[in-house]
Design an enzyme around this catalytic site. Structure first.
Site, PDB file in Angstrom:
ATOM      1  N   GLY A  83       0.814  -1.213   0.000  1.00 16.14           N
ATOM      2  CA  GLY A  83       0.000   0.000   0.000  1.00 16.14           C
ATOM      3  C   GLY A  83       0.848   1.263   0.000  1.00 16.14           C
ATOM      4  O   GLY A  83       2.047   1.229  -0.278  1.00 16.14           O
ATOM      5  N   HIS A 139       2.412   4.735  -4.813  1.00 13.10           N
ATOM      6  CA  HIS A 139       3.093   5.908  -5.375  1.00 13.10           C
ATOM      7  C   HIS A 139       3.390   5.638  -6.850  1.00 13.10           C
ATOM      8  O   HIS A 139       3.042   4.567  -7.380  1.00 13.10           O
ATOM      9  CB  HIS A 139       4.343   6.239  -4.570  1.00 13.10           C
ATOM     10  CG  HIS A 139       5.269   5.064  -4.372  1.00 13.10           C
ATOM     11  ND1 HIS A 139       5.944   4.461  -5.416  1.00 13.10           N
ATOM     12  CD2 HIS A 139       5.604   4.362  -3.258  1.00 13.10           C
ATOM     13  CE1 HIS A 139       6.669   3.462  -4.958  1.00 13.10           C
ATOM     14  NE2 HIS A 139       6.474   3.364  -3.644  1.00 13.10           N
ATOM     15  N   HIS A 147       4.791   2.243  -7.902  1.00 18.99           N
ATOM     16  CA  HIS A 147       3.784   1.183  -8.055  1.00 18.99           C
ATOM     17  C   HIS A 147       3.002   1.370  -9.359  1.00 18.99           C
ATOM     18  O   HIS A 147       2.709   0.407 -10.060  1.00 18.99           O
ATOM     19  CB  HIS A 147       2.778   1.226  -6.890  1.00 18.99           C
ATOM     20  CG  HIS A 147       3.366   0.945  -5.544  1.00 18.99           C
ATOM     21  ND1 HIS A 147       3.270   1.827  -4.497  1.00 18.99           N
ATOM     22  CD2 HIS A 147       4.050  -0.125  -5.078  1.00 18.99           C
ATOM     23  CE1 HIS A 147       3.857   1.304  -3.428  1.00 18.99           C
ATOM     24  NE2 HIS A 147       4.348   0.128  -3.750  1.00 18.99           N
ATOM     25  N   GLN A 185       7.661  -9.569   7.776  1.00 17.64           N
ATOM     26  CA  GLN A 185       8.906  -9.095   7.162  1.00 17.64           C
ATOM     27  C   GLN A 185       9.480  -7.871   7.868  1.00 17.64           C
ATOM     28  O   GLN A 185      10.491  -7.329   7.452  1.00 17.64           O
ATOM     29  CB  GLN A 185       8.711  -8.827   5.664  1.00 17.64           C
ATOM     30  CG  GLN A 185       7.852  -7.623   5.328  1.00 17.64           C
ATOM     31  CD  GLN A 185       7.602  -7.520   3.832  1.00 17.64           C
ATOM     32  OE1 GLN A 185       6.828  -8.295   3.279  1.00 17.64           O
ATOM     33  NE2 GLN A 185       8.267  -6.589   3.164  1.00 17.64           N
ATOM     34  N   LYS A 240      14.187  -1.038  -7.236  1.00 14.83           N
ATOM     35  CA  LYS A 240      14.688  -0.403  -6.011  1.00 14.83           C
ATOM     36  C   LYS A 240      14.999  -1.496  -4.975  1.00 14.83           C
ATOM     37  O   LYS A 240      15.996  -1.439  -4.272  1.00 14.83           O
ATOM     38  CB  LYS A 240      13.679   0.592  -5.428  1.00 14.83           C
ATOM     39  CG  LYS A 240      14.250   1.274  -4.184  1.00 14.83           C
ATOM     40  CD  LYS A 240      13.287   2.216  -3.532  1.00 14.83           C
ATOM     41  CE  LYS A 240      12.237   1.521  -2.722  1.00 14.83           C
ATOM     42  NZ  LYS A 240      12.715   0.955  -1.448  1.00 14.83           N
ATOM     43  N   GLN A 295      15.392  -8.164  -3.259  1.00 11.21           N
ATOM     44  CA  GLN A 295      14.087  -8.829  -3.133  1.00 11.21           C
ATOM     45  C   GLN A 295      13.678  -9.459  -4.460  1.00 11.21           C
ATOM     46  O   GLN A 295      13.224 -10.612  -4.516  1.00 11.21           O
ATOM     47  CB  GLN A 295      13.044  -7.802  -2.676  1.00 11.21           C
ATOM     48  CG  GLN A 295      11.605  -8.263  -2.824  1.00 11.21           C
ATOM     49  CD  GLN A 295      10.624  -7.262  -2.245  1.00 11.21           C
ATOM     50  OE1 GLN A 295      10.461  -7.181  -1.055  1.00 11.21           O
ATOM     51  NE2 GLN A 295       9.951  -6.500  -3.093  1.00 11.21           N
ATOM     52  N   VAL A 317      11.618   4.062 -10.162  1.00 14.39           N
ATOM     53  CA  VAL A 317      11.074   5.384 -10.514  1.00 14.39           C
ATOM     54  C   VAL A 317      11.576   6.365  -9.464  1.00 14.39           C
ATOM     55  O   VAL A 317      11.537   6.077  -8.263  1.00 14.39           O
ATOM     56  CB  VAL A 317       9.529   5.359 -10.559  1.00 14.39           C
ATOM     57  CG1 VAL A 317       8.969   6.733 -10.873  1.00 14.39           C
ATOM     58  CG2 VAL A 317       9.059   4.349 -11.595  1.00 14.39           C
ATOM     59  N   SER A 364       9.479   5.582  -2.636  1.00 13.51           N
ATOM     60  CA  SER A 364       9.282   4.565  -1.601  1.00 13.51           C
ATOM     61  C   SER A 364       8.129   5.016  -0.713  1.00 13.51           C
ATOM     62  O   SER A 364       7.960   6.221  -0.469  1.00 13.51           O
ATOM     63  CB  SER A 364      10.554   4.435  -0.754  1.00 13.51           C
ATOM     64  OG  SER A 364      10.267   3.802   0.470  1.00 13.51           O
ATOM     65  N   ARG A 404       7.936   4.765   2.330  1.00  7.17           N
ATOM     66  CA  ARG A 404       8.449   5.337   3.585  1.00  7.17           C
ATOM     67  C   ARG A 404       8.856   6.799   3.427  1.00  7.17           C
ATOM     68  O   ARG A 404       9.042   7.488   4.429  1.00  7.17           O
ATOM     69  CB  ARG A 404       9.651   4.539   4.079  1.00  7.17           C
ATOM     70  CG  ARG A 404       9.281   3.168   4.631  1.00  7.17           C
ATOM     71  CD  ARG A 404      10.501   2.481   5.217  1.00  7.17           C
ATOM     72  NE  ARG A 404      10.165   1.201   5.810  1.00  7.17           N
ATOM     73  CZ  ARG A 404      10.092   0.055   5.147  1.00  7.17           C
ATOM     74  NH1 ARG A 404      10.336   0.025   3.851  1.00  7.17           N
ATOM     75  NH2 ARG A 404       9.770  -1.072   5.771  1.00  7.17           N
TER      76      ARG A 404
HETATM   77  O1  PAF Z   1       8.095  -4.754  -1.844  1.00 10.67           O
HETATM   78  C1  PAF Z   1       7.090  -4.824  -1.087  1.00 10.67           C
HETATM   79  O2  PAF Z   1       6.249  -3.925  -1.017  1.00 10.67           O
HETATM   80  C2  PAF Z   1       6.908  -6.069  -0.220  1.00 10.67           C
HETATM   81  O3  PAF Z   1       8.127  -6.557   0.209  1.00 10.67           O
HETATM   82  C3  PAF Z   1       6.077  -7.166  -0.912  1.00 10.67           C
HETATM   83  C4  PAF Z   1       6.761  -7.700  -2.148  1.00 10.67           C
HETATM   84  C5  PAF Z   1       4.706  -6.613  -1.278  1.00 10.67           C
HETATM   85  C6  PAF Z   1       5.877  -8.328   0.056  1.00 10.67           C
HETATM   86  O4  PAF Z   1       5.215  -7.954   1.211  1.00 10.67           O
END
Ligand code: PAF
Length: 253
Positions: A32, A35, A38, A62, A150, A154, A177, A186, A188
């Site tokens: 969520g 931005h 996404h 996580q 970014k 992951q 981006v 991000s 955050r």
């Molecule tokens: O990159 C993220 O926003 C998270 O790590 C993800 C891939 C949605 C998993 O919770």
């Protein structure tokens, strides 16, 4: 119209329906606070697939820092509007207990890359990421899933997991981006103070400016507490704490 689905039961019915099963589905997993980063993933999904699904789930497993989890932005109504404007077909947003009926007894672990870079500083982080992504990929059954560069580590770990477990979803990466001043988008970033926001842009700049490794470390330490700055896999990766917020970025060498 974006259909919002909170229940796993309802989601399973959708995913089993002939209108869904027979079509190319693109999937963008998120936590969520949508931005432009996404939105670029969603745009690519819409271009390459017939149906686009976005998930919003702030995944507690996580987060290694309870305060980071508690302060993670959750502007759900605004997110729904943005996804609607981006013509997303489904927003899947389950709650913790329905996504973790096992109470996190079952986990996906990787034993090499997940221990490096961010993994050295965030105990259990990638275990939580891989586990939730595995659950979401199983539920969404997409042809393609999209991840931003970014979070390059992951992306590599999710891609490796998909290959290791013979998942049928293709894992695609999309370029980072950035804001006009170079700061990587991000969720955050909204928590940064104006001064911290300037330092964060400087972090992005100093990560890419040519200098030797000691000079770079010194230059980054002027901005905040540095977890690491390392050159690996043809990229330079950095992680720093500014205003108590952990920011990561990487640049292609
Ligand atoms: O990159 C993220 O926003 C998270 O790590 C993800 C891939 C949605 C998993 O919770």
């Amino acid at each position: 119209m974006t259909r919002v689905v909170n229940s796993i039961q309802e989601w399973k019915q959708i995913a089993a329906s002939p209108e869904y099963k027979g079509r190319a589905v693109g999937f963008v997993p998120t936590m969520g606070a949508i931005h432009r980063g996404h939105l670029s993933l969603i745009e690519r999904s819409r271009k390459e697939n017939e149906i686009s699904v976005v998930s919003i789930f702030v995944n507690p497993t996580q987060f290694d820092d309870p305060e980071d989890l508690q302060k993670y932005p959750r502007p759900f109504d605004q997110d729904c509007q943005m996804l609607e404007s981006a013509a997303v077909d489904y927003l899947f947003s389950p709650d913790y207990h329905s996504l973790y009926p096992d109470e996190y007894r079952y986990r996906v672990q990787e034993s090499a890359l997940s221990k490096e870079l961010c993994g050295r500083f965030r105990a259990g982080h990638f275990e939580g990421v891989l586990t939730v992504v595995m659950k979401l990929l199983q539920l969404v059954q997409a042809r393609r899933a999209y991840f931003g560069e970014k979070d390059y580590q992951q992306y590599l770990l999710v891609k490796g997991m998909a290959e290791a477990f013979f998942l049928t979803t293709e894992i695609c990466s999309c370029p980072t981006v950035r804001e006009d001043d170079g700061l990587a988008m991000s969720s955050r970033n909204v928590r940064l103070s104006p001064e911290g926001r300037d330092k964060a842009a400087e972090f992005a700049r100093r990560l890419r400016t040519p200098m030797n490794s000691q000079e770079r470390l010194n230059a980054l330490q002027e901005l905040g507490s540095v977890d690491y700055v390392e050159e690996r896999l043809g990229r330079r990766f950095g992680a720093i704490h500014i205003d108590g917020i952990r920011l990561i970025d990487n640049v292609k060498l």
